[in-house]
Write an enzyme that holds these catalytic residues in place. Structure first.
Site, PDB file in Angstrom:
ATOM      1  N   PRO A  12       0.793  -1.222   0.000  1.00  0.00           N
ATOM      2  CA  PRO A  12       0.000   0.000   0.000  1.00  0.00           C
ATOM      3  C   PRO A  12       0.828   1.276   0.000  1.00  0.00           C
ATOM      4  CG  PRO A  12      -0.148  -1.129   2.114  1.00  0.00           C
ATOM      5  CD  PRO A  12       0.504  -2.074   1.157  1.00  0.00           C
ATOM      6  N   ASN A  13       0.346   2.211  -0.782  1.00  0.00           N
ATOM      7  CA  ASN A  13       0.899   3.568  -0.899  1.00  0.00           C
ATOM      8  C   ASN A  13       2.202   3.631  -1.694  1.00  0.00           C
ATOM      9  OD1 ASN A  13      -1.182   4.892   0.699  1.00  0.00           O
ATOM     10  ND2 ASN A  13      -0.312   3.780   2.424  1.00  0.00           N
ATOM     11  N   ARG A  20       5.004  10.923  -2.591  1.00  0.00           N
ATOM     12  CA  ARG A  20       4.751  10.737  -1.173  1.00  0.00           C
ATOM     13  C   ARG A  20       6.027  10.980  -0.353  1.00  0.00           C
ATOM     14  NH1 ARG A  20       4.714   4.670   1.250  1.00  0.00           N
ATOM     15  NH2 ARG A  20       3.960   5.187   3.322  1.00  0.00           N
ATOM     16  N   TYR A  25      11.147   8.866   1.199  1.00  0.00           N
ATOM     17  CA  TYR A  25      11.130   7.787   0.206  1.00  0.00           C
ATOM     18  C   TYR A  25      11.833   8.136  -1.107  1.00  0.00           C
ATOM     19  CZ  TYR A  25       7.803   5.799   3.497  1.00  0.00           C
ATOM     20  OH  TYR A  25       7.219   5.301   4.633  1.00  0.00           O
ATOM     21  N   ASN A  76       8.100  -5.513  -0.377  1.00  0.00           N
ATOM     22  CA  ASN A  76       7.963  -4.348   0.492  1.00  0.00           C
ATOM     23  C   ASN A  76       6.469  -4.232   0.752  1.00  0.00           C
ATOM     24  OD1 ASN A  76       7.764  -1.947   1.809  1.00  0.00           O
ATOM     25  ND2 ASN A  76       8.978  -0.764   0.327  1.00  0.00           N
ATOM     26  N   ALA A  79       2.906  -0.539   4.975  1.00  0.00           N
ATOM     27  CA  ALA A  79       2.381  -0.545   6.348  1.00  0.00           C
ATOM     28  C   ALA A  79       1.889  -1.922   6.786  1.00  0.00           C
ATOM     29  CB  ALA A  79       1.262   0.479   6.470  1.00  0.00           C
ATOM     30  N   GLU A 100      12.506  -9.501   2.553  1.00  0.00           N
ATOM     31  CA  GLU A 100      11.726  -8.314   2.898  1.00  0.00           C
ATOM     32  C   GLU A 100      12.591  -7.075   2.657  1.00  0.00           C
ATOM     33  OE1 GLU A 100      10.838  -8.389   7.078  1.00  0.00           O
ATOM     34  OE2 GLU A 100       9.986  -6.364   7.066  1.00  0.00           O
ATOM     35  N   HIS A 102      12.653  -2.576   2.664  1.00  0.00           N
ATOM     36  CA  HIS A 102      12.034  -1.280   2.944  1.00  0.00           C
ATOM     37  C   HIS A 102      12.958  -0.206   2.407  1.00  0.00           C
ATOM     38  CE1 HIS A 102       9.062  -3.176   5.410  1.00  0.00           C
ATOM     39  NE2 HIS A 102      10.031  -3.906   5.926  1.00  0.00           N
ATOM     40  N   ARG A 109      12.818   5.179  12.621  1.00  0.00           N
ATOM     41  CA  ARG A 109      11.553   5.919  12.542  1.00  0.00           C
ATOM     42  C   ARG A 109      10.669   5.633  13.762  1.00  0.00           C
ATOM     43  NH1 ARG A 109       9.115   5.172   6.788  1.00  0.00           N
ATOM     44  NH2 ARG A 109       7.861   6.925   7.565  1.00  0.00           N
TER      45      ARG A 109
HETATM   46  C1  DQA Z   1       8.119   1.227   4.062  1.00  0.00           C
HETATM   47  C2  DQA Z   1       8.147   1.510   5.571  1.00  0.00           C
HETATM   48  C3  DQA Z   1       6.762   1.313   6.181  1.00  0.00           C
HETATM   49  O1  DQA Z   1       6.808   1.587   7.573  1.00  0.00           O
HETATM   50  C4  DQA Z   1       5.764   2.244   5.539  1.00  0.00           C
HETATM   51  O2  DQA Z   1       4.474   2.023   6.062  1.00  0.00           O
HETATM   52  C5  DQA Z   1       5.783   2.165   4.048  1.00  0.00           C
HETATM   53  C6  DQA Z   1       7.057   2.042   3.358  1.00  0.00           C
HETATM   54  C7  DQA Z   1       9.470   1.546   3.398  1.00  0.00           C
HETATM   55  O3  DQA Z   1       9.648   1.133   2.244  1.00  0.00           O
HETATM   56  O4  DQA Z   1      10.314   2.222   3.985  1.00  0.00           O
HETATM   57  O5  DQA Z   1       4.748   2.273   3.403  1.00  0.00           O
HETATM   58  O6  DQA Z   1       7.856  -0.159   3.871  1.00  0.00           O
END
Ligand code: DQA
Length: 151
Positions: A12-13, A20, A25, A76, A79, A100, A102, A109
Site C-alpha cells: 500500500p501507498n 509521497r 522515500y 515491500n 504498512a 523483505e 524497505h 523511525r
Molecule cells: C516502508 C516503511 C513502512 O513503515 C511504511 O508504512 C511504508 C514504506 C518503506 O519502504 O520504507 O509504506 O515499507
C-alpha cells in the site's frame, strides 16, 4: 531451461512513490523502481514480475502464486509489514525464498515501524538503502538459488 523468476511485490501507498514524503522515500517513481528491478533480474539471468497493490488480499493471493510460479519473492509490504499476520502466513505457505525490503530505515523511525511480522518468515530483511535494497535482494536470491543447484 526456462529463466528463473522473481516476484517483486510492493504494498500500500508505494504507487505514490516520488510524490509521497520524498524526504523519506526519495523522488523515484514506482515505475522507475520496477525498471531497476527488471534490469537487476536480467543482469542475474533471471526475470522479474513486478506488482503493486493497496489491498492485502491481492498481496496474499500473489504470494500463494509464487509457490508454483516463482523462484523467489522480494516484498515491500509497506504498512502491512507492521500489521499483517495474513501476509506473514502467506509467506510461510508459499515455501519460496522471500526477502523483505524497505526503502527507509524503519528502525530510525516511529516505534510502531520497528516491528515487522514478516522478518521471522523471510530469508532476510534489508532496510534503509532505497532502491539499492531491491537490487541486493534480487542478487541474493539468484546467488542462493545457484548455490543450491551447485550442491
Ligand atoms: C516502508 C516503511 C513502512 O513503515 C511504511 O508504512 C511504508 C514504506 C518503506 O519502504 O520504507 O509504506 O515499507
Amino acid at each position: 531451461m526456462a529463466r528463473k523468476s522473481v516476484l517483486v511485490l510492493n504494498g500500500p501507498n508505494l504507487n505514490m512513490l516520488g510524490l509521497r514524503q520524498p524526504e523519506i522515500y526519495g523522488t523515484m517513481s514506482l515505475r522507475d523502481l520496477e525498471g531497476i528491478c527488471v534490469d537487476a533480474a536480467q543482469d542475474a539471468g533471471w526475470q522479474a514480475d513486478c506488482r503493486q497493490s493497496n489491498h492485502e488480499g491481492d498481496l496474499v493471493g500473489w504470494i500463494h502464486e509464487a509457490r508454483t510460479e516463482f523462484n523467489g519473492i522480494v516484498i515491500n509490504a509497506g504498512a502491512y509489514t507492521h500489521t499483517s499476520v495474513a501476509i506473514r502466513d502467506a509467506i510461510s505457505a508459499a515455501e519460496t525464498p522471500t526477502i523483505e525490503v524497505h526503502l527507509s530505515n524503519i528502525h530510525k523511525r516511529e516505534e510502531f515501524r520497528h516491528h515487522s511480522y514478516l522478518t521471522a518468515v523471510s530469508v532476510g530483511m534489508i532496510c534503509g538503502l532505497g532502491a539499492e535494497g531491491y537490487v541486493l535482494a534480487i542478487q541474493a536470491l539468484a546467488r542462493m538459488a545457484a548455490a543450491d543447484e551447485a550442491r
